[in-house]
Design an enzyme around this catalytic site. Structure first.
Site, PDB file in Angstrom:
ATOM      1  N   HIS A 357      -0.992   3.938 -11.573  1.00  0.00           N
ATOM      2  CA  HIS A 357      -0.402   3.539 -10.288  1.00  0.00           C
ATOM      3  C   HIS A 357      -1.406   3.321  -9.177  1.00  0.00           C
ATOM      4  O   HIS A 357      -1.017   3.122  -8.030  1.00  0.00           O
ATOM      5  CB  HIS A 357       0.589   4.596  -9.799  1.00  0.00           C
ATOM      6  CG  HIS A 357       1.840   4.670 -10.592  1.00  0.00           C
ATOM      7  ND1 HIS A 357       2.984   3.977 -10.263  1.00  0.00           N
ATOM      8  CD2 HIS A 357       2.126   5.337 -11.722  1.00  0.00           C
ATOM      9  CE1 HIS A 357       3.930   4.237 -11.141  1.00  0.00           C
ATOM     10  NE2 HIS A 357       3.437   5.065 -12.052  1.00  0.00           N
ATOM     11  N   LYS A 544       6.109   3.740   5.441  1.00  0.00           N
ATOM     12  CA  LYS A 544       5.450   4.097   4.183  1.00  0.00           C
ATOM     13  C   LYS A 544       4.580   5.321   4.465  1.00  0.00           C
ATOM     14  O   LYS A 544       4.460   5.730   5.616  1.00  0.00           O
ATOM     15  CB  LYS A 544       4.599   2.956   3.641  1.00  0.00           C
ATOM     16  CG  LYS A 544       3.706   2.305   4.697  1.00  0.00           C
ATOM     17  CD  LYS A 544       2.960   1.110   4.173  1.00  0.00           C
ATOM     18  CE  LYS A 544       3.774  -0.155   4.077  1.00  0.00           C
ATOM     19  NZ  LYS A 544       4.105  -0.601   2.751  1.00  0.00           N
ATOM     20  N   ARG A 545       3.936   5.881   3.444  1.00  0.00           N
ATOM     21  CA  ARG A 545       3.042   6.999   3.721  1.00  0.00           C
ATOM     22  C   ARG A 545       1.905   6.565   4.657  1.00  0.00           C
ATOM     23  O   ARG A 545       1.525   5.389   4.669  1.00  0.00           O
ATOM     24  CB  ARG A 545       2.460   7.546   2.404  1.00  0.00           C
ATOM     25  CG  ARG A 545       3.432   8.410   1.654  1.00  0.00           C
ATOM     26  CD  ARG A 545       3.827   9.632   2.458  1.00  0.00           C
ATOM     27  NE  ARG A 545       2.762  10.594   2.531  1.00  0.00           N
ATOM     28  CZ  ARG A 545       2.694  11.704   1.801  1.00  0.00           C
ATOM     29  NH1 ARG A 545       3.668  12.006   0.961  1.00  0.00           N
ATOM     30  NH2 ARG A 545       1.685  12.543   1.915  1.00  0.00           N
ATOM     31  N   LYS A 550      -3.395   1.671   4.069  1.00  0.00           N
ATOM     32  CA  LYS A 550      -2.138   0.974   4.369  1.00  0.00           C
ATOM     33  C   LYS A 550      -2.184   0.339   5.762  1.00  0.00           C
ATOM     34  O   LYS A 550      -1.352  -0.455   6.132  1.00  0.00           O
ATOM     35  CB  LYS A 550      -0.956   1.933   4.249  1.00  0.00           C
ATOM     36  CG  LYS A 550      -0.746   2.438   2.797  1.00  0.00           C
ATOM     37  CD  LYS A 550       0.486   3.286   2.660  1.00  0.00           C
ATOM     38  CE  LYS A 550       0.604   3.967   1.310  1.00  0.00           C
ATOM     39  NZ  LYS A 550       1.238   3.140   0.268  1.00  0.00           N
ATOM     40  N   THR A 652       6.591  -0.911  -2.954  1.00  0.00           N
ATOM     41  CA  THR A 652       7.982  -1.185  -3.355  1.00  0.00           C
ATOM     42  C   THR A 652       8.860  -1.391  -2.123  1.00  0.00           C
ATOM     43  O   THR A 652       9.904  -2.036  -2.212  1.00  0.00           O
ATOM     44  CB  THR A 652       8.570  -0.035  -4.212  1.00  0.00           C
ATOM     45  OG1 THR A 652       8.139   1.209  -3.661  1.00  0.00           O
ATOM     46  CG2 THR A 652       8.125  -0.150  -5.656  1.00  0.00           C
ATOM     47  N   LYS A 656      12.189  -3.946  -1.097  1.00  0.00           N
ATOM     48  CA  LYS A 656      13.441  -3.520  -0.446  1.00  0.00           C
ATOM     49  C   LYS A 656      13.694  -4.348   0.814  1.00  0.00           C
ATOM     50  O   LYS A 656      14.808  -4.800   1.068  1.00  0.00           O
ATOM     51  CB  LYS A 656      13.365  -2.029  -0.075  1.00  0.00           C
ATOM     52  CG  LYS A 656      13.277  -1.121  -1.284  1.00  0.00           C
ATOM     53  CD  LYS A 656      12.896   0.303  -0.914  1.00  0.00           C
ATOM     54  CE  LYS A 656      12.439   1.043  -2.162  1.00  0.00           C
ATOM     55  NZ  LYS A 656      11.639   2.236  -1.888  1.00  0.00           N
TER      56      LYS A 656
HETATM   57  O1  RUG Z   1       0.332   3.632  -4.054  1.00  0.00           O
HETATM   58  C1  RUG Z   1       1.171   3.313  -5.135  1.00  0.00           C
HETATM   59  C2  RUG Z   1       2.076   2.141  -4.757  1.00  0.00           C
HETATM   60  O2  RUG Z   1       1.313   0.993  -4.521  1.00  0.00           O
HETATM   61  C3  RUG Z   1       3.058   1.873  -5.883  1.00  0.00           C
HETATM   62  O3  RUG Z   1       3.994   0.906  -5.491  1.00  0.00           O
HETATM   63  C4  RUG Z   1       3.775   3.139  -6.277  1.00  0.00           C
HETATM   64  C5  RUG Z   1       4.664   2.946  -7.478  1.00  0.00           C
HETATM   65  O4  RUG Z   1       3.981   2.321  -8.509  1.00  0.00           O
HETATM   66  O5  RUG Z   1       2.852   4.171  -6.595  1.00  0.00           O
HETATM   67  C6  RUG Z   1       2.028   4.505  -5.480  1.00  0.00           C
HETATM   68  N1  RUG Z   1       1.269   5.710  -5.841  1.00  0.00           N
HETATM   69  C7  RUG Z   1       0.115   5.817  -6.489  1.00  0.00           C
HETATM   70  N2  RUG Z   1       1.674   6.924  -5.539  1.00  0.00           N
HETATM   71  N3  RUG Z   1       0.819   7.788  -5.985  1.00  0.00           N
HETATM   72  C8  RUG Z   1      -0.162   7.151  -6.562  1.00  0.00           C
HETATM   73  C9  RUG Z   1      -1.370   7.810  -7.142  1.00  0.00           C
HETATM   74  O6  RUG Z   1      -1.028   8.779  -8.077  1.00  0.00           O
END
Ligand code: RUG
Length: 815
Positions: A357, A544-545, A550, A652, A656
């Site tokens: 991810h 978002k976080r 970001k 994601t 949305k």
């Molecule tokens: O930062 C990513 C996002 O870009 C992605 O859309 C999401 C789902 O695939 O996962 C996020 N992410 C990656 N969250 N934690 C991580 C690292 O473990």
């Protein structure tokens, strides 16, 4: 699909109220009404929610350390198709369904995109009729609740289980599982065979709590099984004969209780910056071991042939957090089933698949050898053996020792979990096209060159039932009126909306719906913060976080630039804008917390300045999470997806927003690339460095932010505002942010992209003035968003990964 008449429901509800609470309905609290309703619904689905289908079809087990479910009542009613009769029935009993929906707890058992994706996948697996179940952890405390005190983030524990139990869960003590930590491992001869003995281990009981995952009107009910760690109960069926002997002192008993319960106490509050910590490793092994043993037990119960495990079971690991599935499955096949290494390996490697991810280096998990050796002695032995065999394979194929070192599972005293996952699974996927390409061509190039057939892309998706049908009922109704019901089960049908792109009546209605959703959000903002935002202004949203990559900071710099422009030129013709933020920062991520403080301070400055009244507003909504997203996203005109190109694996929220008709302001990063492919640059706003440019800069030490700062006076003014007192109530946080841009040379190209961003924002503003053009664009976005349903994603996982072939594939076996 179940049916229940209003009359029957009322009877049912009343008798449930008596059996659970022994009191009349009109004396019960809201909370009790909610419990009774959930209990009635659980009864209705009970028959369909049988524990196993494993003997009939291949089952998928999705292991994820996070599941960000969101509230369940509304989506369960929607999926069951009983909302109307239940709403009416409750009304006659004097209960308002919407009050119950709003009062449900929102379980925050995840940080952000990764956990929410897992929840969407559960919804889709059930809805497309796939037998797919989740395994995770039942954290006592979810992600912290965020409060702002003097503009700074303060974290408050999320004690979500205030009633002791979660509304939808069913605890199954007869299915508890023993997980062993620490202790001594050695080989002993038994009847001429060597047996692995694990003595003096610390036994922890994993108690399963099951949550039903209801498919959309199709009779499917899958299970999300979350494990709670406990001290083994007296009646716990499994033997702990070789366990560590406790002397029985009170203090020791307390320490042991703490040791066991601590494991499922709290969700790791970090999104992509996973520091190696012992508790986290315990959590990872705890839920993985419980899950794998659970699958094995079920498998044995059905007397299935263990040599064919891979034909009946697909195990998916969501990022590297559940990577210990590999050695745990090997342990069971070797130590309990007594299979040879080769056979155990062949089965394991044909059963396990892995999703990556992120390419952020700091999020790539590594565990110190010493830590794993002590905590999980048998598991470490297996990892070491896998590594030994893998190295011998690599040495037989390559002479480049650097390459071999990079690919090694154990290196420099650390276990590299991504390397373990890649070496031990038959499928490795990224989560959007660009992300997968970067994995193949850059980050995991050695592995891709070695086993290209393992790599594939699965662009993320979202559960359109929650994010459109449930969150935006008015828009959903309009769509159904225009193109019929079919889009609900086949979102590609949304494309038919394009037939209405020149229908002014439809475009007006779209505009009206957006306005209504903006009014709902404005009311919330007024109630919560006493800030009056105008629903006629552009709602420009970034939720978002909070992470430097970001680039909430880029958004802020543009706001400040705009602010100065209006001050310099009060008669400037500007479309009124409301900038809306929502973001939690990891508690230990200092820069992110400083950015929050800066945004809040700028919001105070702008919102209290009469010179920009009616033109600019900035609102930072506290405690962003799933429920707030359901309110905010349908109300957005603009979706800010402005990460530094190459850094956001997919995103994601971009999907949305698009599905709800917002226009995307984006860099060509993550799944924005796919959005662009679908609708073209004429239906979104693009800016910023390309992936190639970012990679080139990175290879050559970046660009010079200080040079840019000295040449662009507009930018200089805004950057200086961070430290010159222009923004009131801002101290060291402003300096920290300033330093990230100037002293540390702007790692995420904020200033480098600022000019182009400003240009794109100006164009957006101009377009908003042309109402029909804007709404047409919005309609085109909705019409093309069908591909982003997680139903599509899940079908692709099924087709290309989990069900693609069930024979042992020797090619995967490189050891
Ligand atoms: O930062 C990513 C996002 O870009 C992605 O859309 C999401 C789902 O695939 O996962 C996020 N992410 C990656 N969250 N934690 C991580 C690292 O473990």
């Amino acid at each position: 699909m179940i049916t229940i008449s209003k009359r029957k429901f009322k009877q049912y509800f009343e008798s449930k109220m008596y059996s659970l609470y022994a009191q009349p309905i009109n004396e019960a609290s809201n909370e009790q009404h909610l419990n009774v309703l959930a209990s009635v619904l659980k009864d209705l689905i009970a028959k369909k929610w049988v524990d196993t289908k494993i003997d009939t079809e291949k089952e998928v087990y999705y292991f994820s350390i996070e599941f960000l479910l969101g509230r369940q009542l509304k989506s369960n009613l929607l999926n069951l198709g009983v909302e109307n009769s239940i709403r009416e029935g409750l009304k006659e009993l004097g209960i308002n369904l919407d009050d119950l929906i709003q009062s449900e707890v929102d379980p925050a058992l995840g940080n952000g995109g990764l956990g929410r994706l897992a929840a969407c996948f559960l919804d889709s697996m059930a809805s497309v009729g796939m037998s797919g179940h989740g395994y995770g952890i039942r954290y006592k405390y979810g992600l912290f609740k965020q409060k702002f005190v003097n503009g700074c983030q303060v974290e408050v524990p999320d004690n979500w289980l205030t009633q002791g139990n979660y509304l939808w869960e069913v605890v199954r003590p007869n299915k508890a599982i023993l997980v062993k930590f620490e202790g001594d491992v050695y080989l002993e001869e038994h009847d001429g065979n060597l047996k692995v003995i694990h003595k003096n281990y610390i036994p922890v009981m994993a108690m399963p709590y099951d949550i039903p995952i209801i498919g959309y009107r199709n009779n499917s009910v899958n299970t999300l099984r979350l494990w709670k760690s406990e001290i083994p109960r007296r009646d716990f069926g499994q033997t702990t004969a070789n366990a560590k002997n406790y002397s029985g002192s009170y203090e020791e008993a307390l320490n042991y209780k703490y040791y066991t319960e601590e494991i499922s106490q709290v969700l790791y509050p970090n999104d992509s910056n996973y520091a190696g910590r012992l508790l986290r490793l315990k959590q990872e092994y705890f839920f993985v071991s419980a899950g794998i043993q659970d699958i094995y037990r079920k498998y044995k119960k059905h007397k299935l042939n263990i040599h064919e495990l891979h034909k009946k079971v697909a195990i998916h690991i969501n990022d590297t957090h559940p990577a210990l599935c590999v050695p745990e499955l090997m342990r069971i096949l070797l130590d309990i089933e007594g299979l040879s290494w080769d056979e155990a390996w062949n089965i394991t490697i044909n059963t396990i698949s892995y999703t990556n991810h992120t390419i952020m280096a700091e999020a790539m998990e590594k565990w110190p050898v010493e830590m794993m050796k002590k905590l999980l002695p048998r598991i470490y032995m297996i990892v070491e053996e896998i590594n030994k065999r893998y190295l011998s394979y690599l040495n037989s194929k390559y002479s480049d020792q650097n390459k071999i070192r990079r690919m090694s599972i154990i290196n420099n005293g650390n276990i590299n979990m991504a390397n373990l996952c890649i070496a031990s699974s038959y499928s490795v996927n990224g989560v959007a096209k660009l992300h997968t390409t970067l994995l193949e061509k850059e980050v995991l190039k050695d592995f891709y060159d070695d086993t290209p057939y393992k790599f594939n892309n699965k662009t993320n998706g979202i559960a359109h039932r929650r994010w459109l049908m449930s969150a935006n009922p008015e828009l959903s109704g309009l769509i159904t009126n225009l193109i019929g019901e079919e889009w609900k089960t086949d979102t590609f049908k949304l494309k038919e909306l394009e037939n209405y792109k020149n229908d002014n009546h439809v475009l007006d209605r779209l505009d009206e719906i957006k306005y209504n959703n903006k009014v709902l959000l404005s009311n919330y903002i007024m109630d919560k913060y006493d800030i009056d935002v105008d629903p006629n202004s552009i709602f420009d949203v970034q939720v978002k976080r909070l992470h430097a990559y970001k680039r909430q900071l880029l958004n802020l710099i543009n706001i400040m630039t705009l602010y100065h422009k209006i001050l310099d030129n009060p008669d400037m013709d500007i479309e009124p804008r409301t900038f809306i933020f929502g973001a939690k920062a990891a508690p230990g991520y200092y820069l992110a917390k400083c950015i929050i403080k800066v945004i809040n301070s700028v919001a105070d400055l702008i919102n209290n300045d009469p010179r920009v009244r009616g033109k600019l507003k900035v609102v930072f909504i506290e405690n962003y999470g799933v429920s707030l997203a359901e309110l905010i996203i349908p109300a957005a005109n603009v979706s800010e997806q402005i990460s530094t190109t190459t850094k956001e694996a997919s995103g994601t929220s971009n999907m949305k927003f698009m599905m709800n008709g917002a226009i995307t302001m984006a860099t060509l990063d993550g799944a924005n690339v796919e959005i662009h492919e679908l609708i073209g640059k004429e239906n979104m706003f693009l800016f910023g460095l390309t992936a190639e440019e970012v990679l080139n800069y990175n290879k050559n030490g970046g660009y010079s932010s200080i040079d840019l700062y000295h040449t662009d006076l507009g930018l200089k003014q805004v950057v200086d505002d961070l430290i010159n007192g222009f923004i009131p109530n801002l101290g060291k946080e402003g300096r920290e942010v300033y330093d990230s841009l100037i002293t540390y040379n702007d790692e995420y190209f904020v200033l480098r992209d600022a000019k182009d961003y400003e240009r794109a924002q100006r164009e957006l503003s101009e377009l908003y003035k042309k109402k029909y053009d804007w709404n047409r664009m919005s309609l085109i976005n909705i019409a093309n968003s069908g591909v982003f349903s997680s139903d599509r994603t899940i079908k692709e996982y099924g087709r290309d990964i989990w069900f693609r072939g069930c024979e042992i594939n020797e090619e995967f076996n490189k050891l």
